[in-house]
Write an enzyme that holds these catalytic residues in place. Structure first.
Site, mmCIF file in Angstrom:
data_model
loop_
_atom_site.group_PDB
_atom_site.id
_atom_site.type_symbol
_atom_site.label_atom_id
_atom_site.label_comp_id
_atom_site.label_asym_id
_atom_site.label_seq_id
_atom_site.Cartn_x
_atom_site.Cartn_y
_atom_site.Cartn_z
ATOM 1 N N GLN A 102 2.039 -6.184 -3.155
ATOM 2 C CA GLN A 102 2.530 -6.099 -1.850
ATOM 3 C C GLN A 102 3.788 -5.427 -1.828
ATOM 4 O OE1 GLN A 102 1.441 -9.829 -3.168
ATOM 5 N NE2 GLN A 102 -0.450 -8.911 -2.683
ATOM 6 N N LYS A 158 1.947 2.094 -5.124
ATOM 7 C CA LYS A 158 2.387 1.687 -6.401
ATOM 8 C C LYS A 158 1.555 1.929 -7.555
ATOM 9 C CE LYS A 158 2.350 -2.430 -4.540
ATOM 10 N NZ LYS A 158 2.124 -2.167 -3.029
ATOM 11 N N GLY A 173 -4.221 -4.398 -3.848
ATOM 12 C CA GLY A 173 -5.576 -3.192 -3.983
ATOM 13 C C GLY A 173 -4.777 -2.129 -4.366
ATOM 14 N N HIS A 174 -4.624 -1.846 -5.863
ATOM 15 C CA HIS A 174 -4.053 -0.532 -6.215
ATOM 16 C C HIS A 174 -4.966 0.595 -6.735
ATOM 17 C CE1 HIS A 174 -0.332 -3.314 -7.130
ATOM 18 N NE2 HIS A 174 -0.727 -3.541 -5.822
ATOM 19 N N ASP A 212 0.969 -1.234 -0.072
ATOM 20 C CA ASP A 212 -0.007 0.005 -0.015
ATOM 21 C C ASP A 212 0.934 1.196 0.126
ATOM 22 O OD1 ASP A 212 -2.294 -1.594 0.108
ATOM 23 O OD2 ASP A 212 -2.254 -1.466 2.305
HETATM 24 P P1 GDP Z 1 -0.629 0.196 -3.664
HETATM 25 O O1 GDP Z 1 -1.215 -0.835 -3.051
HETATM 26 O O2 GDP Z 1 0.625 0.425 -3.369
HETATM 27 O O3 GDP Z 1 -1.116 0.582 -4.944
HETATM 28 O O4 GDP Z 1 -1.277 1.497 -2.769
HETATM 29 P P2 GDP Z 1 -2.908 1.465 -2.450
HETATM 30 O O5 GDP Z 1 -3.696 1.852 -3.565
HETATM 31 O O6 GDP Z 1 -3.368 0.508 -1.739
HETATM 32 O O7 GDP Z 1 -2.926 2.583 -1.253
HETATM 33 C C1 GDP Z 1 -2.399 4.055 -1.405
HETATM 34 C C2 GDP Z 1 -3.540 5.005 -1.182
HETATM 35 O O8 GDP Z 1 -2.691 6.181 -1.116
HETATM 36 C C3 GDP Z 1 -4.217 5.092 -2.239
HETATM 37 O O9 GDP Z 1 -5.784 5.429 -1.698
HETATM 38 C C4 GDP Z 1 -3.941 6.161 -3.115
HETATM 39 O O10 GDP Z 1 -4.965 6.846 -3.844
HETATM 40 C C5 GDP Z 1 -3.399 7.160 -2.242
HETATM 41 N N1 GDP Z 1 -2.256 7.864 -2.430
HETATM 42 C C6 GDP Z 1 -1.298 7.525 -3.176
HETATM 43 N N2 GDP Z 1 -0.141 8.522 -3.259
HETATM 44 C C7 GDP Z 1 -0.711 9.653 -2.486
HETATM 45 C C8 GDP Z 1 -0.207 10.721 -1.921
HETATM 46 O O11 GDP Z 1 0.962 11.249 -2.457
HETATM 47 N N3 GDP Z 1 -0.672 11.623 -1.211
HETATM 48 C C9 GDP Z 1 -1.974 11.038 -0.715
HETATM 49 N N4 GDP Z 1 -2.561 11.692 0.163
HETATM 50 N N5 GDP Z 1 -2.401 9.844 -1.201
HETATM 51 C C10 GDP Z 1 -1.795 9.283 -2.233
HETATM 52 P P1 IMO Z 2 -1.042 -4.277 -2.245
HETATM 53 O O1 IMO Z 2 -0.444 -4.922 -3.451
HETATM 54 C C1 IMO Z 2 -1.048 -4.835 1.843
HETATM 55 C C2 IMO Z 2 -0.942 -8.924 3.737
HETATM 56 C C3 IMO Z 2 -2.244 -9.015 4.423
HETATM 57 C C4 IMO Z 2 -1.635 -10.142 5.571
HETATM 58 C C5 IMO Z 2 -0.624 -10.898 4.781
HETATM 59 C C6 IMO Z 2 -1.056 -12.185 4.112
HETATM 60 O O2 IMO Z 2 -2.146 -3.438 -2.243
HETATM 61 O O3 IMO Z 2 0.341 -3.765 -1.460
HETATM 62 P P2 IMO Z 2 -2.463 -12.930 1.915
HETATM 63 O O4 IMO Z 2 -3.963 -12.456 1.652
HETATM 64 O O5 IMO Z 2 -1.672 -12.171 0.866
HETATM 65 O O6 IMO Z 2 -2.188 -14.369 2.413
HETATM 66 O O7 IMO Z 2 -2.152 -12.299 3.373
HETATM 67 O O8 IMO Z 2 -0.255 -9.731 3.723
HETATM 68 N N1 IMO Z 2 -1.295 -8.160 2.229
HETATM 69 C C7 IMO Z 2 -1.219 -6.929 1.984
HETATM 70 N N2 IMO Z 2 -1.136 -5.665 2.622
HETATM 71 N N3 IMO Z 2 -1.282 -4.534 0.644
HETATM 72 C C8 IMO Z 2 -1.259 -5.563 -0.061
HETATM 73 O O9 IMO Z 2 -1.319 -5.507 -1.268
HETATM 74 C C9 IMO Z 2 -1.317 -6.873 0.517
HETATM 75 N N4 IMO Z 2 -1.466 -7.905 0.091
HETATM 76 C C10 IMO Z 2 -1.275 -8.922 1.118
HETATM 77 O O10 IMO Z 2 -2.909 -8.088 5.269
HETATM 78 O O11 IMO Z 2 -1.103 -9.428 6.575
HETATM 79 MG MG MG Z 3 -2.829 -1.670 -1.914
#
Ligand code: GDP
Ligand code: IMO
Ligand code: MG
Length: 430
Positions: A230, A21, A45-46, A18
């Site tokens: 991840q 990416k 979840g991206h 999270d």
């Molecule tokens: P990922 O799994 O690495 O793709 O990250 P996620 O999408 O799960 O979580 C990142 C969250 O932060 C998302 O809701 C993005 O919309 C948000 N986000 C990404 N970059 C920024 C930033 O620079 N500032 C803020 N405030 N939010 C951001």
């Molecule tokens: P993105 O791509 C954050 C965590 C789960 C748990 C552990 C194992 O959005 O960064 P799993 O279901 O993979 O067997 O769970 O890994 N986890 C993540 N945490 N971002 C993710 O993906 C994750 N994918 C798995 O919360 O701790």
């Molecule tokens: Mg994510």
């Protein structure tokens, strides 16, 4: 001189996922022909925000919105129902994905999801998985005799294979309460065959040998971007085992998870949040357990994209970042969510751990040591809220924060993200 192909770029997460990416990949995808996911499944979840529109990707690469060719690599675990849902959602938004799904990718079945759930209930040390069936699917892949790949889904043997897997797993399925008795196995297999035959028909046009396709394209000079899911600390080998996911999320995962030789990998960028978050169980040395942690969670909207769970929040951990720099061979860091730290006052940074009285700079392998690790902090001055997306718009103390990270990790900060939208990105150098 670094070997590698200047037409390929890998984006990985440096922390526990999270990091942002999805946003970074969407931003960079403009300059690439193909975007590839190589590990994990819909545990990811991206989020990508463009104007008022929010896109959430779990399986499809975040390059989808830029209209690029997109690939689900062989290293992934794919839930066909979720994939079809994502394709349909994109089509409803007017984007027809140019999708290629690896025939070697593994298929998540309903019993994988249920076994993930029952495994967590039974286990004495809960991992806090996303309950998407990821662990059981990869376990089946390594176990070799009870697994189904995309190629099996579309060839004539899918029915027989599902029947045989269910027969051989019958005792486990009864024990986990998925079927009532071994006699129920045939009916259970029959229902799955019906469901998965429909998925196979929908996915058949996309399934192909992506390994030959990608290597052919790289050979022709196409530009390919690899999107990690991840983060480094969730990698099955290099993360906080056993509190990890079941795939190789690090840059090396591209070689196995997309079928690309190491010499064909060019630059590697690591996305790191300006602070740290973690979802699920497991040690987290720089976790903040006071109001400042709650402030960061609310300001940064730190709730899971996949499960909606509140993310645990902590200060930036440079032991983690140095580990990520080494394991991934990072060429640059993309520092994300810097805006979230604006205006919160003094900022702490964890530079090492104290374990049994000793100062430790390397991330320990032994989980009990990580659990004992006390963070050693350095306190830096904060900066006020700011607007703008030019380098010059960064407040002086924010620049000092970046300099500190560069000095401690030996990796340059090449981009800074200062908001969720595509435009809120400062490119320092590329
Ligand atoms: P990922 O799994 O690495 O793709 O990250 P996620 O999408 O799960 O979580 C990142 C969250 O932060 C998302 O809701 C993005 O919309 C948000 N986000 C990404 N970059 C920024 C930033 O620079 N500032 C803020 N405030 N939010 C951001
Ligand atoms: P993105 O791509 C954050 C965590 C789960 C748990 C552990 C194992 O959005 O960064 P799993 O279901 O993979 O067997 O769970 O890994 N986890 C993540 N945490 N971002 C993710 O993906 C994750 N994918 C798995 O919360 O701790
Ligand atoms: Mg994510």
């Amino acid at each position: 001189m670094k070997a590698g192909n200047s037409n390929t770029l890998v984006v990985v997460g440096c922390q526990w996922g999270d990091e942002g990416k999805g946003k970074v990949v969407d931003f960079l995808a403009r300059d690439f022909d193909i975007v590839v996911r190589y590990n994990g499944g819909n545990n990811a979840g991206h989020t990508v925000v463009i104007g008022d529109e929010k896109y959430k990707f779990h399986l499809l690469p975040s390059g989808s919105i830029q209209g690029k060719r997109i690939v689900i690599g062989n290293g992934m675990a794919v839930d066909p129902k979720v994939l079809i849902g994502e394709i349909e959602t994109l089509k409803a938004k007017g984007i027809d994905p140019k999708l290629y799904v690896s025939d070697r990718a593994h298929v998540i079945m309903p019993y994988h999801r249920l076994l993930d759930l029952s495994g967590e209930k039974k286990s004495e040390s809960k991992l806090g998985t996303t309950q998407r069936g990821i662990g059981p699917t990869y376990a089946g892949k390594v176990n070799r005799i009870q697994a189904l790949r995309m190629a099996d889904l579309v060839n004539g043997e899918m029915r027989e294979k599902i029947r045989s897997i269910v027969r051989s797993k019958a005792a486990e399925l009864v024990e986990s309460g998925i079927i009532k008795s071994k006699q129920g196995a045939e009916d259970y297999a029959g229902e799955m065959i019906k469901e998965y035959s429909e998925y196979a028909d929908k996915l058949r046009p996309y399934i192909t040998d992506t390994v030959y396709m990608l290597n052919g394209e790289i050979g022709k000079g196409s530009k390919v971007l690899f999107e990690g899911a991840q983060g480094t600390m969730l990698d099955v080998d290099h993360g906080t085992y056993p509190y990890v996911t079941s795939s190789n999320s690090v840059a090396g995962g591209v070689c196995t998870g997309a079928g690309i030789g190491p010499g064909r990998i060019g630059k590697i960028l690591g996305v790191a949040k300006a602070y740290t978050t973690r979802v699920g169980e497991g040690p987290f040395p720089s976790e903040i357990n006071d109001k400042k942690g709650d402030m960061i969670r609310e300001k940064g909207k730190e709730y899971g994209t996949t499960t909606g769970r509140p993310r645990r929040c902590g200060w930036l951990d440079l032991v983690v970042l140095r580990h990520a720099g080494m394991i991934n061979g990072l060429d640059g860091i993309v520092l994300s969510k810097l805006d979230v730290l604006s205006g919160i006052g003094k900022i702490k940074v964890c530079t090492s751990y104290r374990i049994d009285g000793k100062v430790v700079r390397n991330f320990p392998a032994y989980i009990k040591e990580v659990e004992k690790a006390e963070p050693v902090y350095e306190e830096l001055d904060g900066w006020p809220e700011f607007k703008g997306t030019r380098k010059e718009d960064l407040p002086e103390n924010a620049r000092k924060y970046m300099d500190f990270i560069e000095r401690e990790t030996g990796v340059p900060v090449t981009m800074v993200s200062v908001g969720e939208s595509r435009e809120q990105m400062i490119v320092i150098n590329q």
